[in-house]
Enzyme design. Structure first.
Site, PDB file in Angstrom:
ATOM      1  N   ASP A  22       0.558  -1.182   0.087  1.00  0.00           N
ATOM      2  CA  ASP A  22      -0.468   0.005  -0.466  1.00  0.00           C
ATOM      3  C   ASP A  22       1.003   1.102   0.454  1.00  0.00           C
ATOM      4  O   ASP A  22       2.286   1.436   0.215  1.00  0.00           O
ATOM      5  CB  ASP A  22      -0.894   0.882   1.061  1.00  0.00           C
ATOM      6  CG  ASP A  22      -2.162  -0.657   0.864  1.00  0.00           C
ATOM      7  OD1 ASP A  22      -2.334  -1.235   0.011  1.00  0.00           O
ATOM      8  OD2 ASP A  22      -2.247  -1.115   2.353  1.00  0.00           O
ATOM      9  N   LYS A  24      -4.104   3.845  -2.564  1.00  0.00           N
ATOM     10  CA  LYS A  24      -4.439   4.563  -2.950  1.00  0.00           C
ATOM     11  C   LYS A  24      -4.050   6.055  -2.703  1.00  0.00           C
ATOM     12  O   LYS A  24      -3.322   5.928  -1.302  1.00  0.00           O
ATOM     13  CB  LYS A  24      -6.271   4.507  -2.132  1.00  0.00           C
ATOM     14  CG  LYS A  24      -6.102   3.069  -2.228  1.00  0.00           C
ATOM     15  CD  LYS A  24      -7.207   3.199  -1.202  1.00  0.00           C
ATOM     16  CE  LYS A  24      -8.096   1.458  -1.156  1.00  0.00           C
ATOM     17  NZ  LYS A  24      -8.899   0.865  -0.876  1.00  0.00           N
ATOM     18  N   GLY A  77       0.011  -0.750   6.776  1.00  0.00           N
ATOM     19  CA  GLY A  77       0.467  -0.292   6.460  1.00  0.00           C
ATOM     20  C   GLY A  77      -0.077  -0.354   8.278  1.00  0.00           C
ATOM     21  O   GLY A  77      -1.275  -0.842   8.925  1.00  0.00           O
ATOM     22  N   GLY A  78       0.838  -0.336   9.614  1.00  0.00           N
ATOM     23  CA  GLY A  78       0.415  -0.213  10.884  1.00  0.00           C
ATOM     24  C   GLY A  78      -0.165  -1.636  11.500  1.00  0.00           C
ATOM     25  O   GLY A  78       0.799  -2.763  10.936  1.00  0.00           O
ATOM     26  N   ASP A  79      -0.872  -1.796  11.773  1.00  0.00           N
ATOM     27  CA  ASP A  79      -1.432  -3.151  11.944  1.00  0.00           C
ATOM     28  C   ASP A  79      -2.768  -3.910  10.915  1.00  0.00           C
ATOM     29  O   ASP A  79      -3.222  -2.525  10.494  1.00  0.00           O
ATOM     30  CB  ASP A  79      -1.905  -2.937  13.340  1.00  0.00           C
ATOM     31  CG  ASP A  79      -2.851  -4.714  13.881  1.00  0.00           C
ATOM     32  OD1 ASP A  79      -1.828  -5.551  14.192  1.00  0.00           O
ATOM     33  OD2 ASP A  79      -3.671  -5.282  13.415  1.00  0.00           O
ATOM     34  N   ILE A  89      -6.383  -3.168  12.161  1.00  0.00           N
ATOM     35  CA  ILE A  89      -7.030  -1.229  12.566  1.00  0.00           C
ATOM     36  C   ILE A  89      -6.918  -0.294  12.012  1.00  0.00           C
ATOM     37  O   ILE A  89      -6.092  -0.490  11.358  1.00  0.00           O
ATOM     38  CB  ILE A  89      -5.412  -1.075  13.691  1.00  0.00           C
ATOM     39  CG1 ILE A  89      -5.893  -1.821  15.184  1.00  0.00           C
ATOM     40  CG2 ILE A  89      -6.522   0.001  14.525  1.00  0.00           C
ATOM     41  CD1 ILE A  89      -5.639  -1.785  16.388  1.00  0.00           C
ATOM     42  N   THR A 143       0.327  -0.690  15.577  1.00  0.00           N
ATOM     43  CA  THR A 143      -0.627   0.772  14.582  1.00  0.00           C
ATOM     44  C   THR A 143      -0.423   2.047  14.896  1.00  0.00           C
ATOM     45  O   THR A 143       0.846   2.129  15.737  1.00  0.00           O
ATOM     46  CB  THR A 143      -2.045   0.148  15.548  1.00  0.00           C
ATOM     47  OG1 THR A 143      -3.097   0.700  14.326  1.00  0.00           O
ATOM     48  CG2 THR A 143      -1.857   0.983  17.090  1.00  0.00           C
ATOM     49  N   ALA A 144      -0.899   3.211  13.802  1.00  0.00           N
ATOM     50  CA  ALA A 144      -0.639   4.047  14.038  1.00  0.00           C
ATOM     51  C   ALA A 144      -0.273   4.937  15.030  1.00  0.00           C
ATOM     52  O   ALA A 144       0.245   5.490  15.979  1.00  0.00           O
ATOM     53  CB  ALA A 144      -1.180   5.132  12.643  1.00  0.00           C
ATOM     54  N   MET A 154      -7.621   8.956   9.851  1.00  0.00           N
ATOM     55  CA  MET A 154      -7.962   8.971   9.193  1.00  0.00           C
ATOM     56  C   MET A 154      -8.515  11.006   9.682  1.00  0.00           C
ATOM     57  O   MET A 154      -9.991  10.827   8.312  1.00  0.00           O
ATOM     58  CB  MET A 154      -8.474   8.400   8.278  1.00  0.00           C
ATOM     59  CG  MET A 154      -8.434   7.440   7.749  1.00  0.00           C
ATOM     60  SD  MET A 154      -9.170   5.461   7.325  1.00  0.00           S
ATOM     61  CE  MET A 154      -9.690   4.931   9.005  1.00  0.00           C
ATOM     62  N   GLY A 194       3.897  10.456  11.281  1.00  0.00           N
ATOM     63  CA  GLY A 194       4.296   9.442  12.957  1.00  0.00           C
ATOM     64  C   GLY A 194       5.383   8.322  12.728  1.00  0.00           C
ATOM     65  O   GLY A 194       5.519   8.516  11.629  1.00  0.00           O
TER      66      GLY A 194
HETATM   67  C1  SAM Z   1      -6.662   3.490   6.227  1.00  0.00           C
HETATM   68  S1  SAM Z   1      -5.647   4.227   8.131  1.00  0.00           S
HETATM   69  C2  SAM Z   1      -4.659   2.765   8.261  1.00  0.00           C
HETATM   70  C3  SAM Z   1      -4.557   2.433   9.294  1.00  0.00           C
HETATM   71  C4  SAM Z   1      -3.309   0.958  10.024  1.00  0.00           C
HETATM   72  N1  SAM Z   1      -4.032  -0.262   9.901  1.00  0.00           N
HETATM   73  C5  SAM Z   1      -2.481   1.727  11.457  1.00  0.00           C
HETATM   74  O1  SAM Z   1      -2.938   0.235  12.402  1.00  0.00           O
HETATM   75  O2  SAM Z   1      -2.153   2.421  11.447  1.00  0.00           O
HETATM   76  C6  SAM Z   1      -4.649   5.187   7.428  1.00  0.00           C
HETATM   77  C7  SAM Z   1      -4.338   6.073   8.552  1.00  0.00           C
HETATM   78  O3  SAM Z   1      -3.519   5.506   9.928  1.00  0.00           O
HETATM   79  C8  SAM Z   1      -2.985   6.874  10.437  1.00  0.00           C
HETATM   80  N2  SAM Z   1      -1.426   7.302  10.063  1.00  0.00           N
HETATM   81  C9  SAM Z   1      -1.020   5.403   9.327  1.00  0.00           C
HETATM   82  N3  SAM Z   1       0.266   5.788   9.468  1.00  0.00           N
HETATM   83  C10 SAM Z   1       0.615   7.265  10.073  1.00  0.00           C
HETATM   84  C11 SAM Z   1       1.654   7.690  10.505  1.00  0.00           C
HETATM   85  N4  SAM Z   1       2.649   7.836   9.931  1.00  0.00           N
HETATM   86  N5  SAM Z   1       1.648   8.565  11.209  1.00  0.00           N
HETATM   87  C12 SAM Z   1       0.544   9.430  11.279  1.00  0.00           C
HETATM   88  N6  SAM Z   1      -0.899   8.862  10.976  1.00  0.00           N
HETATM   89  C13 SAM Z   1      -0.588   7.626  10.263  1.00  0.00           C
HETATM   90  C14 SAM Z   1      -3.262   7.826   9.188  1.00  0.00           C
HETATM   91  O4  SAM Z   1      -4.705   8.658  10.386  1.00  0.00           O
HETATM   92  C15 SAM Z   1      -4.203   7.454   8.414  1.00  0.00           C
HETATM   93  O5  SAM Z   1      -4.753   8.709   7.791  1.00  0.00           O
END
Ligand code: SAM
Length: 352
Positions: A118, A140, A171-173, A176, A201-202, A253, A282
């Site tokens: 992604d 996306k 990204g992240g988990d 989540i 996760t973020a 988001m 972050g």
């Molecule tokens: C579709 S969600 C995915 C979350 C992801 N699965 C997680 O566990 O972090 C995407 C959102 O995660 C947050 N996000 C992800 N990476 C980030 C980062 N490095 N710094 C700040 N916010 C982040 C933002 O709010 C972003 O709009």
């Protein structure tokens, strides 16, 4: 430099689990038998990878050498026509800093034939895959054409059905706000194997790197992860519920709707001087932390960029004392001057 060489040797030793020597002996003793029974170099390579990374390798590393050997001998005796089966590894890649990847994520990434990733996955993480692995970008970007969720799930299913080992990096988990559940549902329905590797996760990553503990004995007994993404016209959230109590709220988001989120919380009874912070990019070298209150933050983040995480609660006041990661900080001076100094929850609210 001898010092660097010594440090690198020490680092390598920590990466190689103790017990690998015994595992190497075991594989050596069965090498010829495997060669005789499993024809085809690629298939044999896959067989050994599964032995090393699977239950047999785990048994040796757990000190159960005899049990491991019985299993390996049994596997080779029973082996008829080995077939290559594909598998999907749904891997959480963390919020950005590649150092936050788990050992399991790294191991599976280096085993994969194909990497599907992604936009929020750092290029340095994708680079950790094998050089010959195929890389497929399905990210996306707002406004641009992107693969639909259905396309991505279908792609994973098709690749696994072809016998490929697929690392699906998210990204992240993945569980989540990651739609990871939807992707593996398709695989489960098709009877294809998969594994899920959790990621940082973020909320955890950004909070840690911004010096904002999400819970704190004196300020917040719980934390809620909320989506700030608009569905159609409205932000359809239970504002009454969110605005009551002392929980830390973390909005994913939520950048585009930050002004509305802050206004709704105030309108539903949350004090306007409750701490509010935004962590942009972050855990990366581009990290910026903006802090203020529900009333002041929206004006301070007018030019902030995605990805960004909105954190609301008294704990935000701890940033001024606990920030440790270098990045640019931007703070509301009136808020900071009175930010939590004495572990007093009331001090944050009275500060701005
Ligand atoms: C579709 S969600 C995915 C979350 C992801 N699965 C997680 O566990 O972090 C995407 C959102 O995660 C947050 N996000 C992800 N990476 C980030 C980062 N490095 N710094 C700040 N916010 C982040 C933002 O709010 C972003 O709009």
């Amino acid at each position: 430099s001898p010092v660097l060489a010594r440090l690198m040797r020490a680092r390598l030793e920590t990466l190689i689990p103790a017990g690998f020597g015994r595992l190497a002996d075991l594989l050596g003793r069965y090498r010829q038998r495997a060669k005789d029974r499993i024809l085809g170099l690629e298939t044999r390579k896959r067989f050994w990878e599964d032995v090393i990374d699977g239950p047999i390798g785990n048994l040796v590393l757990a000190g159960k050498d005899r049990e491991a050997e019985d299993k390996l001998a049994g596997l080779l005796d029973d082996r008829e026509a080995p077939t290559d089966t594909g598998e999907v590894y749904l891997i959480g890649a963390g919020p950005g800093d590649p150092d936050l990847l788990t050992f399991r994520a790294l191991r599976l990434l280096q085993k994969a034939d194909v990497v599907v990733y992604d936009r929020l996955v750092a290029p340095a993480i994708v680079d950790l895959a094998r050089r010959e692995a195929e890389r497929i970008y399905v990210g996306k970007r707002a406004g641009n054409h992107s693969c639909s969720q259905g396309d991505i799930s279908g792609l994973l299913r098709d690749l696994a059905a072809e016998g490929k080992r697929v690392a699906r990096l998210k990204g992240g988990d993945p569980f989540i706000f990651g739609r990871g559940g939807e992707e593996i549902e398709v695989l489960a329905r098709a009877g294809l194997p998969f594994q899920v590797v959790p990621g940082i996760t973020a909320a955890s990553g950004c909070a840690a790197y911004a010096g904002i503990p999400l819970t704190h004995r004196d300020h917040a007994q719980s934390v809620r992860f909320v989506t700030g993404h608009r569905r159609g016209e409205r932000l359809d959230l239970d504002w009454q519920h969110l605005a009551s109590g002392q929980d830390t709220l973390v909005f994913y988001m939520g950048l585009g709707n930050a002004r509305e989120i802050c206004a709704q919380l105030i309108a539903h009874g949350m004090p306007a001087d409750r701490g509010a912070g935004l962590v942009e990019h972050g855990t990366t070298s581009r990290q910026q932390v903006h802090v203020g209150t529900l009333a002041t933050l929206p004006d301070r983040i007018a030019t902030a960029q995605s990805p960004a995480l909105l954190i609301i609660g008294d704990v935000v006041g701890l940033h001024s004392r606990l920030a440790w990661f270098e990045g640019s900080a931007s703070a509301d001076p009136s808020f900071l001057s009175g930010s939590i100094e004495q572990s007093d929850p009331a001090s944050v609210r009275s500060a701005a």
